[in-house]
Structures are given as structure tokens and as C-alpha cells.
Design a protein around this motif. Structure first.
Motif, PDB file in Angstrom:
ATOM      1  N   SER A 135      -2.331  -2.499 -12.215  1.00  0.00           N
ATOM      2  CA  SER A 135      -3.880  -2.738 -12.077  1.00  0.00           C
ATOM      3  C   SER A 135      -2.438  -4.856 -12.322  1.00  0.00           C
ATOM      4  CB  SER A 135      -4.497  -3.283 -12.447  1.00  0.00           C
ATOM      5  OG  SER A 135      -5.268  -4.494 -12.575  1.00  0.00           O
ATOM      6  N   GLN A 136      -1.921  -5.091 -12.906  1.00  0.00           N
ATOM      7  CA  GLN A 136      -1.260  -5.774 -13.532  1.00  0.00           C
ATOM      8  C   GLN A 136       0.065  -5.994 -12.877  1.00  0.00           C
ATOM      9  OE1 GLN A 136      -0.950  -4.462 -17.748  1.00  0.00           O
ATOM     10  NE2 GLN A 136      -2.502  -5.762 -18.632  1.00  0.00           N
ATOM     11  N   ALA A 137       0.660  -4.877 -12.251  1.00  0.00           N
ATOM     12  CA  ALA A 137       1.741  -5.344 -11.745  1.00  0.00           C
ATOM     13  C   ALA A 137       1.423  -5.689 -10.497  1.00  0.00           C
ATOM     14  CB  ALA A 137       2.321  -3.841 -11.768  1.00  0.00           C
ATOM     15  N   ILE A 138       0.167  -5.496  -9.921  1.00  0.00           N
ATOM     16  CA  ILE A 138       0.294  -5.873  -8.707  1.00  0.00           C
ATOM     17  C   ILE A 138      -0.338  -6.980  -8.350  1.00  0.00           C
ATOM     18  CG2 ILE A 138      -1.573  -5.867  -6.718  1.00  0.00           C
ATOM     19  CD1 ILE A 138      -1.809  -2.947  -7.271  1.00  0.00           C
ATOM     20  N   ASN A 168       1.835  -5.178   5.512  1.00  0.00           N
ATOM     21  CA  ASN A 168       3.054  -5.866   5.034  1.00  0.00           C
ATOM     22  C   ASN A 168       2.658  -5.868   3.519  1.00  0.00           C
ATOM     23  OD1 ASN A 168       5.011  -8.107   7.146  1.00  0.00           O
ATOM     24  ND2 ASN A 168       5.372  -7.033   4.907  1.00  0.00           N
ATOM     25  N   VAL A 169       1.349  -6.775   4.397  1.00  0.00           N
ATOM     26  CA  VAL A 169       1.196  -7.257   2.154  1.00  0.00           C
ATOM     27  C   VAL A 169       1.109  -5.964   1.980  1.00  0.00           C
ATOM     28  CG1 VAL A 169      -0.448  -9.010   1.284  1.00  0.00           C
ATOM     29  CG2 VAL A 169      -0.078  -9.178   3.763  1.00  0.00           C
ATOM     30  N   ALA A 173       3.051  -3.792  -3.317  1.00  0.00           N
ATOM     31  CA  ALA A 173       3.468  -1.973  -4.053  1.00  0.00           C
ATOM     32  C   ALA A 173       5.452  -2.086  -3.977  1.00  0.00           C
ATOM     33  CB  ALA A 173       3.383  -1.284  -2.707  1.00  0.00           C
ATOM     34  N   ASN A 174       6.293  -2.720  -3.537  1.00  0.00           N
ATOM     35  CA  ASN A 174       7.365  -2.506  -4.166  1.00  0.00           C
ATOM     36  C   ASN A 174       7.887  -3.765  -4.811  1.00  0.00           C
ATOM     37  OD1 ASN A 174       8.499  -0.239  -2.559  1.00  0.00           O
ATOM     38  ND2 ASN A 174       7.866  -1.523  -0.491  1.00  0.00           N
ATOM     39  N   ARG A 175       7.598  -4.953  -5.147  1.00  0.00           N
ATOM     40  CA  ARG A 175       8.018  -5.526  -6.165  1.00  0.00           C
ATOM     41  C   ARG A 175       7.056  -5.197  -7.508  1.00  0.00           C
ATOM     42  NH1 ARG A 175      10.335  -7.531  -9.059  1.00  0.00           N
ATOM     43  NH2 ARG A 175       9.860  -9.153 -10.371  1.00  0.00           N
ATOM     44  N   TYR A 182       6.733   5.965  -4.251  1.00  0.00           N
ATOM     45  CA  TYR A 182       5.359   5.172  -4.309  1.00  0.00           C
ATOM     46  C   TYR A 182       4.641   6.089  -4.385  1.00  0.00           C
ATOM     47  CZ  TYR A 182       6.493   2.042  -0.043  1.00  0.00           C
ATOM     48  OH  TYR A 182       7.344   0.713   0.593  1.00  0.00           O
ATOM     49  N   GLN A 183       5.140   7.136  -5.350  1.00  0.00           N
ATOM     50  CA  GLN A 183       3.893   8.121  -6.270  1.00  0.00           C
ATOM     51  C   GLN A 183       4.062   7.219  -7.516  1.00  0.00           C
ATOM     52  OE1 GLN A 183       3.306  11.465  -5.678  1.00  0.00           O
ATOM     53  NE2 GLN A 183       4.964  10.601  -3.462  1.00  0.00           N
ATOM     54  N   LYS A 184       4.055   5.778  -8.279  1.00  0.00           N
ATOM     55  CA  LYS A 184       4.298   5.217  -9.329  1.00  0.00           C
ATOM     56  C   LYS A 184       2.961   4.122  -8.280  1.00  0.00           C
ATOM     57  CE  LYS A 184       4.466   3.395 -13.120  1.00  0.00           C
ATOM     58  NZ  LYS A 184       3.847   4.927 -13.857  1.00  0.00           N
ATOM     59  N   VAL A 185       3.153   3.589  -7.403  1.00  0.00           N
ATOM     60  CA  VAL A 185       2.236   2.269  -6.937  1.00  0.00           C
ATOM     61  C   VAL A 185       2.287   2.883  -5.680  1.00  0.00           C
ATOM     62  CG1 VAL A 185       2.098  -0.138  -6.530  1.00  0.00           C
ATOM     63  CG2 VAL A 185       3.179   0.672  -8.579  1.00  0.00           C
ATOM     64  N   ASN A 186       1.183   3.138  -5.170  1.00  0.00           N
ATOM     65  CA  ASN A 186       1.371   3.352  -3.287  1.00  0.00           C
ATOM     66  C   ASN A 186       0.762   2.055  -2.612  1.00  0.00           C
ATOM     67  OD1 ASN A 186      -0.460   4.418  -0.624  1.00  0.00           O
ATOM     68  ND2 ASN A 186       1.521   5.960  -1.585  1.00  0.00           N
ATOM     69  N   PRO A 187       0.977   2.143  -1.522  1.00  0.00           N
ATOM     70  CA  PRO A 187       0.463   0.817  -0.785  1.00  0.00           C
ATOM     71  C   PRO A 187      -0.475   1.106  -0.541  1.00  0.00           C
ATOM     72  CG  PRO A 187       2.718   1.187   0.347  1.00  0.00           C
ATOM     73  CD  PRO A 187       2.542   2.058  -0.967  1.00  0.00           C
ATOM     74  N   ASN A 188      -0.995   2.088  -0.164  1.00  0.00           N
ATOM     75  CA  ASN A 188      -2.311   2.361   0.219  1.00  0.00           C
ATOM     76  C   ASN A 188      -3.265   2.903  -0.537  1.00  0.00           C
ATOM     77  OD1 ASN A 188      -0.491   3.372   2.603  1.00  0.00           O
ATOM     78  ND2 ASN A 188      -2.375   2.745   3.356  1.00  0.00           N
ATOM     79  N   ASP A 189      -2.846   3.784  -1.771  1.00  0.00           N
ATOM     80  CA  ASP A 189      -3.422   5.037  -2.773  1.00  0.00           C
ATOM     81  C   ASP A 189      -4.224   3.267  -3.645  1.00  0.00           C
ATOM     82  OD1 ASP A 189      -3.581   6.512  -1.341  1.00  0.00           O
ATOM     83  OD2 ASP A 189      -2.150   7.674  -2.610  1.00  0.00           O
TER      84      ASP A 189
END
Length: 486
Positions: A90-93, A125-126, A131-133, A145-152
Motif C-alpha cells: 500500500s505504501q509503495a503504491i 497503463n496506469v 506497479a513497476n514503480r 509482478y509476484q511482489k506487486v501486481n498491476p491487477n491483484d
């Protein structure tokens, strides 16, 4: 053909040629694997969208991106608080969203505005960029994306179907607050200042583009200020339809995969972020299906645009000349007006205003068509509505701002020309009606036009009124004074 060949080259061909074929990572989705430039923060779904939709070359509006980021920030906070995603993620996003809101990575939002229905392409795209940042912030390479996934994770409890209509609402509110309202306020103040400055100047009124009874130049400007003020009120009233959010409805308005407290909490967070009294809609499905709030705001913008066209045309007429037109006012020259005629200056700010307003009217028509084109639980035309509505607000705001600065603020009056037209207007005979009758007044006007004699001369010669009576009746100052109203 060269242009279209270039336009339709696949996105990965373009970036790979720049970065080198080895400078990529592999990403997977349900359709297979693709190569993604290693320095890109978007992912495979964004790449597919750029290949599928090389339509206009127009990328998403910055304000629309901001709206999406604010939503993702609020949802990440809410989902973190509610235990739906970890506090670390949450904090990373949230940090990633804040960085982009402050100006970083803006070039990573690359999907054409004409895209997959409902806005899934831009939405992903968003999600992918965030997720990547976020992965980088957590010390992990992009694409893992195992750690932070765009969808999940970034999109937890959300759907394009509730995020995009919410983004249109927030983007419109941001554009109104930062662009249109300040410009309208400034224009109204400027017009009132000019009204006071020109209040004692009498000019000929004109109806049907023919001579009419005298009016005050200042009252004309005051009328424009009043018109714009009324439009400001109409738009702020229409804005209130944007406060009810469907966010939390998820895919179809049922709230599938959302926490029971999510809907209220995310609306509260967005209210704090946007500074507006946002709230969950009493019926999430209705808020997701109906585009009526956007049609309402767009209609108010169209109404404003129509009056702005009229005002800009009036300015051009009143400034026409300098030798063969009205030339009752002088619009400030801001640039040379001709490539062949030396010394020519054109009313370019007024001309530009009309063009922008015509575009806004066209956008409004497209929004109306798109709004009625939904089926069942979804309107898939939302990307068009998003761009047209937010762009309308911003270009209207920008137009009014520069019209005020480069035109309205420095208008000067041609006092003698105004008075000459007022005194020479045959419409002055209107004031004689109660004293000599309509038919006598019409005959006098006709004789004045045919002989060149003034109305005053003819009335006195016919003995219809004496000089004292005539002076009182044909008092231009009195004739052009507006009545007092409560």
C-alpha cells in the motif's frame, strides 16, 4: 503513405530500434509473451494497446492521468487500512502515485485516447506504471509482478467499469477548479471594470444589425459580465452531479471482491484529496451505467460557449474598420494581421475564442451520442467522454484566460465615434412616439433619411414640438439609462 507507414509501425519496433534489441524484459499475459523495453514502466497490456490503437497520436490528458492516480492512491490507502493488501505494498503504491503526481514518469502514459471500450487500456497503463514503480521502491526489478501486481494489488477491489467513470468525475472537477472557474472569475471582474470605465459613453444600439435606440457602452460590458456570472452559477450547479461516485461497484455495481467498508472509506479519502464533498452513490450500478452527469456538465459548457461566440462576434463588429466599419472600440493589437497588407491588425483573440467554442459544441454533441450508446451494465464509450469533457473544460478555461488578458483588459473606447452614431441614429424617433404618435414619427424618420435633415429640424419645422420639449425628449443620457430594478 509515408506518414501512415510510420504511424502503424508497432510500438515495440520503434522503442527497440532506439534501445537495442537486447535491452528488454519478457512479460506474460493470458495471450502470451512479449518483449518490453527494460526502461519502460508500462507493461504488456499497454504495449498491446499501443499496437492496436495507432489512431490519433493524442495521449491522455494530464488532468485525466492525475484523476486516475488520485483514485489509485485513495484505493491503495483504503485497501491497506482494511487489510486487503499489505501495508508495505500500500505504501509503495501511494509513494509511486505521489511521485507521478509531482511530475515523474509522465511520458509513460502512452495509450491513444481512441482505444478499447470503457477505457481498459488506459486503466491498465496506469496500473502497470504504478506497479513497476512500486516494485522499484521495494527494491525489486520492474516486471516481477509476484511482489506487486498491476491487477491483484494496484487494482484490488476495482474494475475499469467503476474506476473510469470516477476518473471522469474527478478529472472534470480538477479542470473546473484549476482552469475554468479562475478564468471566468477574472473575465467577469475585467468586464465589470470596463463597464465602469465606459459607463458615461452613449452609443447607438443595433437590432437586426440596423440602427436602434441609444445605449450605454458600459452597460453592454456589464451585460456580458452578468451573462458570464450566470453561466458560472449554472456550471457549479451541474458540477454537483459529479459528487456521487460509483467507485466500489467493481465490475457491475454489485461490489464484488471489495471490503464492506471500502466504498465509504475510499470516497472519504478522495474527498480529502480533491477538496470536494464526494460520496458513494446511493445506487452504485446507476452511477456506473448512466453518463448523465457528464452530459449535464457538457451541456452547461456548450451553453457558455454559445454566449462566448456571441460576445466574441460583438467585439469583432464593434472593432470593425478602422475606416469602413463601426470602430466604436479598439481591441488591443497583439500581432500583425496580414502577410501582405502592412499595418493591418485583426481581432485574433476574439476569432480564436469562436473557434474554441465551436470545438466545445462539437465535443458536446459527441458526448451526447456516446452517453446514449451504453448497453446493459456498461457504457463502453467512456474514453471519448473522458477526453472530450475534460478537454472542453480546459480549452474553455485557457481561452477565457487569454481573452481577458490579451483583449478585454486593454479595450479602449472611441468616444466621439460612439456619440456620432448615437446622435445620427434614426431610431431616436422612437422617443417621439408618445408625443407625436407612431405614424408621424415614422414619416419624420423617412423624411430625415431621404433629405439628410436631422429629426430635430423636421419636428421643429412641422411645429410638432417646441425646442424645450424636444431637448428633453431627445436627451441621449436619459434615453440610454437603464431602469432601476429590485
Amino acid at each position: 503513405m509515408v506518414y501512415f507507414d510510420s504511424l502503424y509501425r508497432t510500438f515495440d519496433d520503434r522503442v527497440m530500434n532506439q534501445a537495442g534489441n537486447s535491452n528488454y524484459r519478457i512479460e506474460k499475459d493470458s495471450m502470451g509473451e512479449r518483449q518490453i523495453p527494460v526502461d519502460a514502466y508500462f507493461g504488456i497490456q499497454t504495449l498491446r494497446a499501443t499496437e492496436n490503437f495507432p489512431i490519433s497520436g493524442i495521449k491522455p490528458l494530464s488532468t485525466y492521468v492525475d484523476a486516475c492516480l488520485l483514485i489509485k492512491k485513495a484505493t491503495a490507502i483504503a485497501n491497506g487500512e482494511l487489510g486487503c493488501i499489505s501495508t508495505e505494498i500500500s505504501q509503495a503504491i501511494v509513494q509511486a502515485a505521489d511521485e507521478i503526481l509531482q511530475g515523474k514518469l509522465r511520458e509513460q502514459f502512452v495509450v491513444d485516447i481512441y482505444q478499447a471500450g470503457a477505457g481498459t487500456s488506459h486503466h491498465m497503463n496506469v496500473n502497470e506504471v504504478l506497479a513497476n514503480r512500486a516494485l522499484e521502491i521495494l527494491g525489486t526489478e520492474k516486471g516481477n509482478y509476484q511482489k506487486v501486481n498491476p491487477n491483484d494489488h494496484v487494482n484490488y477491489g476495482q474494475s475499469t467499469n467503476d474506476v473510469i467513470p470516477t476518473a471522469i468525475r474527478i478529472g472534470s472537477l480538477l479542470a473546473l477548479e484549476h482552469s475554468l472557474y479562475p478564468a471566468l472569475t477574472e473575465a467577469i471582474a475585467t468586464l465589470k471594470q470596463k463597464a465602469d470605465q465606459f459607463q458615461d459613453i452613449v452609443k447607438s444600439g443595433r437590432t437586426h444589425l440596423q440602427d436602434a435606440v441609444p445605449v450605454r457602452l458600459g452597460e453592454g460590458f456589464r451585460a456580458w459580465a452578468h451573462i458570464l456570472s450566470d453561466h458560472h452559477k449554472r456550471i457549479t450547479t451541474a458540477e454537483q452531479d459529479l459528487y456521487a461516485l460509483g467507485l466500489g461497484g467493481s465490475a457491475a455495481g454489485t461490489g464484488l471482491n471489495t471490503h464492506p467498508q471500502y466504498c465509504d472509506r475510499v470516497a472519504q479519502l478522495l474527498s480529502e484529496l480533491v477538496g470536494k464533498p464526494l460520496r458513494p452513490s446511493p445506487h452504485l450500478m446507476a452511477a456506473m451505467q448512466s453518463m448523465s452527469p457528464f452530459v449535464s456538465v457538457s451541456g452547461a459548457l456548450r451553453n457558455l460557449a454559445q454566449d462566448l461566440v456571441k460576445i466574441s462576434h460583438d467585439l469583432r463588429l464593434m472593432d470593425s474598420g478602422p475606416k469602413t466599419g463601426f470602430k466604436e472600440i479598439q481591441l488591443p493589437p497583439v500581432q500583425p494581421g496580414s502577410s501582405i497588407m502592412p499595418g493591418k491588425y485583426n481581432p485574433v483573440m476574439a476569432e480564436m475564442t469562436s473557434m474554441v467554442c465551436f470545438q466545445v459544441m462539437g465535443y458536446d454533441s459527441a458526448i451526447a451520442l456516446a452517453a446514449q450508446a451504453g448497453q446493459l451494465e456498461l457504457n463502453v464509450m467512456m474514453p471519448l467522454i473522458a477526453y472530450n469533457l475534460i478537454h472542453s473544460i480546459e480549452i474553455l478555461g485557457n481561452t477565457i484566460a487569454v481573452l481577458s488578458k490579451f483583449c478585454l483588459a486593454d479595450i479602449t473606447a472611441k468616444r466621439d465615434r460612439c456619440l456620432e452614431y448615437a446622435e445620427g441614429s434614426l431610431a431616436l424617433v422612437t422617443a417621439l412616439n408618445p408625443h407625436i404618435g407612431y405614424l408621424n414619427a415614422a414619416a419624420i424618420a423617412k423624411e430625415s433619411l431621404e433629405t439628410g435633415k436631422s429629426l430635430r429640424e423636421i419636428v421643429l419645422a412641422k411645429g410638432l414640438m417646441n425646442e424645450a420639449e424636444l431637448a428633453q425628449v431627445l436627451d441621449l443620457e436619459k434615453m440610454s439609462q437603464l431602469p432601476q430594478t429590485n
